[in-house]
Motif scaffolding. Structure first.
Motif, PDB file in Angstrom:
ATOM      1  N   VAL A  10      41.997  46.669  51.001  1.00 51.42           N
ATOM      2  CA  VAL A  10      43.319  47.394  50.094  1.00 51.42           C
ATOM      3  C   VAL A  10      44.056  46.070  49.323  1.00 51.42           C
ATOM      4  O   VAL A  10      44.660  46.428  48.305  1.00 51.42           O
ATOM      5  CB  VAL A  10      44.475  47.612  51.481  1.00 51.42           C
ATOM      6  CG1 VAL A  10      45.455  48.261  50.932  1.00 51.42           C
ATOM      7  CG2 VAL A  10      43.676  48.469  51.668  1.00 51.42           C
ATOM      8  N   ALA A  11      44.380  45.289  50.203  1.00 50.85           N
ATOM      9  CA  ALA A  11      44.445  43.319  49.880  1.00 50.85           C
ATOM     10  C   ALA A  11      43.775  43.375  47.710  1.00 50.85           C
ATOM     11  O   ALA A  11      44.579  43.298  47.038  1.00 50.85           O
ATOM     12  CB  ALA A  11      44.630  42.570  49.962  1.00 50.85           C
ATOM     13  N   ALA A  12      42.540  43.481  48.482  1.00 49.90           N
ATOM     14  CA  ALA A  12      41.818  43.247  47.400  1.00 49.90           C
ATOM     15  C   ALA A  12      41.522  43.589  45.729  1.00 49.90           C
ATOM     16  O   ALA A  12      41.713  43.720  44.893  1.00 49.90           O
ATOM     17  CB  ALA A  12      40.397  43.100  47.492  1.00 49.90           C
ATOM     18  N   SER A  13      41.840  45.201  46.768  1.00 50.85           N
ATOM     19  CA  SER A  13      42.242  46.730  45.805  1.00 50.85           C
ATOM     20  C   SER A  13      43.657  46.272  44.501  1.00 50.85           C
ATOM     21  O   SER A  13      43.349  46.590  43.739  1.00 50.85           O
ATOM     22  CB  SER A  13      41.794  47.958  45.708  1.00 50.85           C
ATOM     23  OG  SER A  13      40.328  47.915  46.711  1.00 50.85           O
ATOM     24  N   ALA A  14      44.099  46.299  45.295  1.00 53.40           N
ATOM     25  CA  ALA A  14      45.755  46.079  44.713  1.00 53.40           C
ATOM     26  C   ALA A  14      45.939  44.711  43.441  1.00 53.40           C
ATOM     27  O   ALA A  14      46.230  44.790  42.629  1.00 53.40           O
ATOM     28  CB  ALA A  14      46.817  45.609  45.931  1.00 53.40           C
ATOM     29  N   VAL A  15      44.554  43.731  44.391  1.00 53.42           N
ATOM     30  CA  VAL A  15      44.396  42.647  43.320  1.00 53.42           C
ATOM     31  C   VAL A  15      44.313  43.157  41.368  1.00 53.42           C
ATOM     32  O   VAL A  15      45.220  43.237  40.715  1.00 53.42           O
ATOM     33  CB  VAL A  15      43.941  41.290  43.209  1.00 53.42           C
ATOM     34  CG1 VAL A  15      43.202  40.924  42.201  1.00 53.42           C
ATOM     35  CG2 VAL A  15      44.139  40.685  45.080  1.00 53.42           C
ATOM     36  N   VAL A  16      43.180  44.021  41.996  1.00 53.13           N
ATOM     37  CA  VAL A  16      42.276  44.432  40.828  1.00 53.13           C
ATOM     38  C   VAL A  16      43.876  45.562  39.961  1.00 53.13           C
ATOM     39  O   VAL A  16      43.735  45.522  39.135  1.00 53.13           O
ATOM     40  CB  VAL A  16      41.847  45.481  40.809  1.00 53.13           C
ATOM     41  CG1 VAL A  16      40.622  46.515  39.956  1.00 53.13           C
ATOM     42  CG2 VAL A  16      40.303  44.778  41.440  1.00 53.13           C
ATOM     43  N   ASN A  91      39.224  34.037  52.226  1.00 50.87           N
ATOM     44  CA  ASN A  91      38.743  35.913  51.827  1.00 50.87           C
ATOM     45  C   ASN A  91      38.369  35.596  50.571  1.00 50.87           C
ATOM     46  O   ASN A  91      38.899  35.767  49.980  1.00 50.87           O
ATOM     47  CB  ASN A  91      39.431  36.568  52.516  1.00 50.87           C
ATOM     48  CG  ASN A  91      39.495  36.225  54.225  1.00 50.87           C
ATOM     49  OD1 ASN A  91      39.074  36.259  54.682  1.00 50.87           O
ATOM     50  ND2 ASN A  91      40.793  36.749  54.062  1.00 50.87           N
ATOM     51  N   VAL A  92      36.967  36.445  50.563  1.00 50.45           N
ATOM     52  CA  VAL A  92      36.710  37.244  49.131  1.00 50.45           C
ATOM     53  C   VAL A  92      36.165  38.115  49.509  1.00 50.45           C
ATOM     54  O   VAL A  92      35.249  38.895  50.418  1.00 50.45           O
ATOM     55  CB  VAL A  92      35.394  35.705  48.434  1.00 50.45           C
ATOM     56  CG1 VAL A  92      34.512  35.975  47.049  1.00 50.45           C
ATOM     57  CG2 VAL A  92      35.970  34.509  48.264  1.00 50.45           C
ATOM     58  N   VAL A  93      36.096  39.105  48.687  1.00 49.77           N
ATOM     59  CA  VAL A  93      35.830  40.582  48.905  1.00 49.77           C
ATOM     60  C   VAL A  93      36.093  41.270  47.120  1.00 49.77           C
ATOM     61  O   VAL A  93      36.813  41.365  46.369  1.00 49.77           O
ATOM     62  CB  VAL A  93      37.323  40.980  49.508  1.00 49.77           C
ATOM     63  CG1 VAL A  93      36.902  43.051  49.325  1.00 49.77           C
ATOM     64  CG2 VAL A  93      37.678  41.287  50.836  1.00 49.77           C
ATOM     65  N   ARG A  94      33.833  41.425  47.675  1.00 48.54           N
ATOM     66  CA  ARG A  94      33.571  42.927  46.314  1.00 48.54           C
ATOM     67  C   ARG A  94      34.107  43.323  46.126  1.00 48.54           C
ATOM     68  O   ARG A  94      34.278  43.943  47.134  1.00 48.54           O
ATOM     69  CB  ARG A  94      31.909  42.241  46.427  1.00 48.54           C
ATOM     70  CG  ARG A  94      31.857  42.977  45.037  1.00 48.54           C
ATOM     71  CD  ARG A  94      30.057  42.785  44.901  1.00 48.54           C
ATOM     72  NE  ARG A  94      29.628  41.684  44.721  1.00 48.54           N
ATOM     73  CZ  ARG A  94      29.818  40.373  43.687  1.00 48.54           C
ATOM     74  NH1 ARG A  94      30.428  41.183  42.830  1.00 48.54           N
ATOM     75  NH2 ARG A  94      29.280  39.784  43.998  1.00 48.54           N
ATOM     76  N   ASP A  95      34.465  44.415  45.312  1.00 48.71           N
ATOM     77  CA  ASP A  95      34.807  44.735  43.563  1.00 48.71           C
ATOM     78  C   ASP A  95      34.185  45.303  43.423  1.00 48.71           C
ATOM     79  O   ASP A  95      33.833  44.411  42.027  1.00 48.71           O
ATOM     80  CB  ASP A  95      36.511  45.840  44.105  1.00 48.71           C
ATOM     81  CG  ASP A  95      36.980  44.195  42.883  1.00 48.71           C
ATOM     82  OD1 ASP A  95      36.883  44.063  41.969  1.00 48.71           O
ATOM     83  OD2 ASP A  95      37.875  43.706  42.776  1.00 48.71           O
ATOM     84  N   ALA A  96      34.406  46.239  42.593  1.00 46.35           N
ATOM     85  CA  ALA A  96      34.032  46.884  40.617  1.00 46.35           C
ATOM     86  C   ALA A  96      34.239  46.109  40.227  1.00 46.35           C
ATOM     87  O   ALA A  96      33.152  46.694  39.055  1.00 46.35           O
ATOM     88  CB  ALA A  96      33.964  48.562  40.360  1.00 46.35           C
ATOM     89  N   GLU A  97      35.380  45.397  39.752  1.00 47.20           N
ATOM     90  CA  GLU A  97      35.696  45.318  38.906  1.00 47.20           C
ATOM     91  C   GLU A  97      35.183  43.114  38.755  1.00 47.20           C
ATOM     92  O   GLU A  97      35.889  42.809  37.914  1.00 47.20           O
ATOM     93  CB  GLU A  97      37.281  45.013  37.736  1.00 47.20           C
ATOM     94  CG  GLU A  97      37.557  46.285  37.797  1.00 47.20           C
ATOM     95  CD  GLU A  97      37.489  47.802  39.324  1.00 47.20           C
ATOM     96  OE1 GLU A  97      37.770  46.916  39.955  1.00 47.20           O
ATOM     97  OE2 GLU A  97      37.191  48.758  38.650  1.00 47.20           O
ATOM     98  N   ILE A 119      39.079  37.600  40.191  1.00 46.42           N
ATOM     99  CA  ILE A 119      38.203  37.254  39.274  1.00 46.42           C
ATOM    100  C   ILE A 119      37.386  37.707  38.463  1.00 46.42           C
ATOM    101  O   ILE A 119      36.115  38.858  39.436  1.00 46.42           O
ATOM    102  CB  ILE A 119      36.694  35.976  40.509  1.00 46.42           C
ATOM    103  CG1 ILE A 119      37.534  35.148  41.116  1.00 46.42           C
ATOM    104  CG2 ILE A 119      35.492  35.409  39.768  1.00 46.42           C
ATOM    105  CD1 ILE A 119      36.745  34.782  42.397  1.00 46.42           C
ATOM    106  N   PRO A 120      36.838  38.118  37.666  1.00 49.37           N
ATOM    107  CA  PRO A 120      36.548  39.189  36.921  1.00 49.37           C
ATOM    108  C   PRO A 120      34.938  39.565  36.215  1.00 49.37           C
ATOM    109  O   PRO A 120      34.208  38.055  36.772  1.00 49.37           O
ATOM    110  CB  PRO A 120      37.347  38.929  36.018  1.00 49.37           C
ATOM    111  CG  PRO A 120      38.104  38.061  35.446  1.00 49.37           C
ATOM    112  CD  PRO A 120      38.134  37.158  36.903  1.00 49.37           C
ATOM    113  N   ASN A 121      33.933  40.533  36.642  1.00 49.10           N
ATOM    114  CA  ASN A 121      32.736  40.419  36.662  1.00 49.10           C
ATOM    115  C   ASN A 121      32.241  39.466  35.442  1.00 49.10           C
ATOM    116  O   ASN A 121      31.503  38.641  35.219  1.00 49.10           O
ATOM    117  CB  ASN A 121      32.707  41.667  36.259  1.00 49.10           C
ATOM    118  CG  ASN A 121      32.124  42.420  37.535  1.00 49.10           C
ATOM    119  OD1 ASN A 121      32.245  42.133  38.490  1.00 49.10           O
ATOM    120  ND2 ASN A 121      32.552  43.961  37.404  1.00 49.10           N
ATOM    121  N   SER A 122      32.974  38.777  34.011  1.00 49.64           N
ATOM    122  CA  SER A 122      33.176  38.696  32.977  1.00 49.64           C
ATOM    123  C   SER A 122      32.661  37.311  32.956  1.00 49.64           C
ATOM    124  O   SER A 122      32.360  36.401  32.880  1.00 49.64           O
ATOM    125  CB  SER A 122      33.955  38.726  31.938  1.00 49.64           C
ATOM    126  OG  SER A 122      35.187  38.065  32.757  1.00 49.64           O
TER     127      SER A 122
END
Length: 149
Positions: A10-16, A91-97, A119-122
């Motif tokens: 949830v925190a990682a998603s909030a970052v995005v 912590n590092v959590v992968r998401d779609a972005e 960290i963006p996919n780019s």
């Protein structure tokens, strides 16, 4: 205090999305950040220094985690990576972005000081070597982590 895996996602998603973050202040500064999966290996290494401005800290604290790579050679999630001689974890959590990156340190039995960065996919690249398709980080070596509200 440790967050549950669900809370980290949830925190990682909030970052995005930026929904839960207000750019109130920089809580940590990261230097010498690197993340890469090792060619012809099943391991990936995350490594960096973390500094907390506005404290008596004088040097960045080294943090590192060697973790198993994802099957496709991409950088994996990390839960509670260690920082030397410190109660800080990351912590590092992968998401779609890309990757949600979080550093935390306990300030009481019930709360943490937590900083986040996305960290963006780019900033993530896949090698083009035959038989060694692995991902690595190619973004800035230094960046700030914003206070997670």
């Amino acid at each position: 205090m440790k967050f549950s895996t669900a809370a980290l996602v949830v925190a990682a998603s909030a970052v995005v999305s930026g929904a839960a973050i207000q750019k109130r202040s920089v809580v940590y500064q990261v230097s010498d950040f690197s993340a890469a999966c090792i060619p012809h290996s099943t391991q990936c290494l995350y490594e960096f220094g973390v500094f907390q401005p506005g404290t008596m800290q004088t040097d960045p604290i080294p943090c590192q985690a060697m973790v198993s790579a994802n099957i496709d050679g991409t950088l994996p999630d990390v839960m509670y990576g260690a920082c030397e001689q410190s109660s800080r974890t990351f912590n590092v959590v992968r998401d779609a972005e890309g990757l949600g990156f979080l550093v935390q340190a306990p300030v009481s039995p019930r709360s943490n000081t937590t900083g986040v960065y996305h960290i963006p996919n780019s900033d993530l690249v896949m090698s083009d070597r035959p038989n060694a398709v692995v991902q690595s980080y190619a973004g800035p070596k230094a960046f700030d982590l914003d206070f997670l509200v």
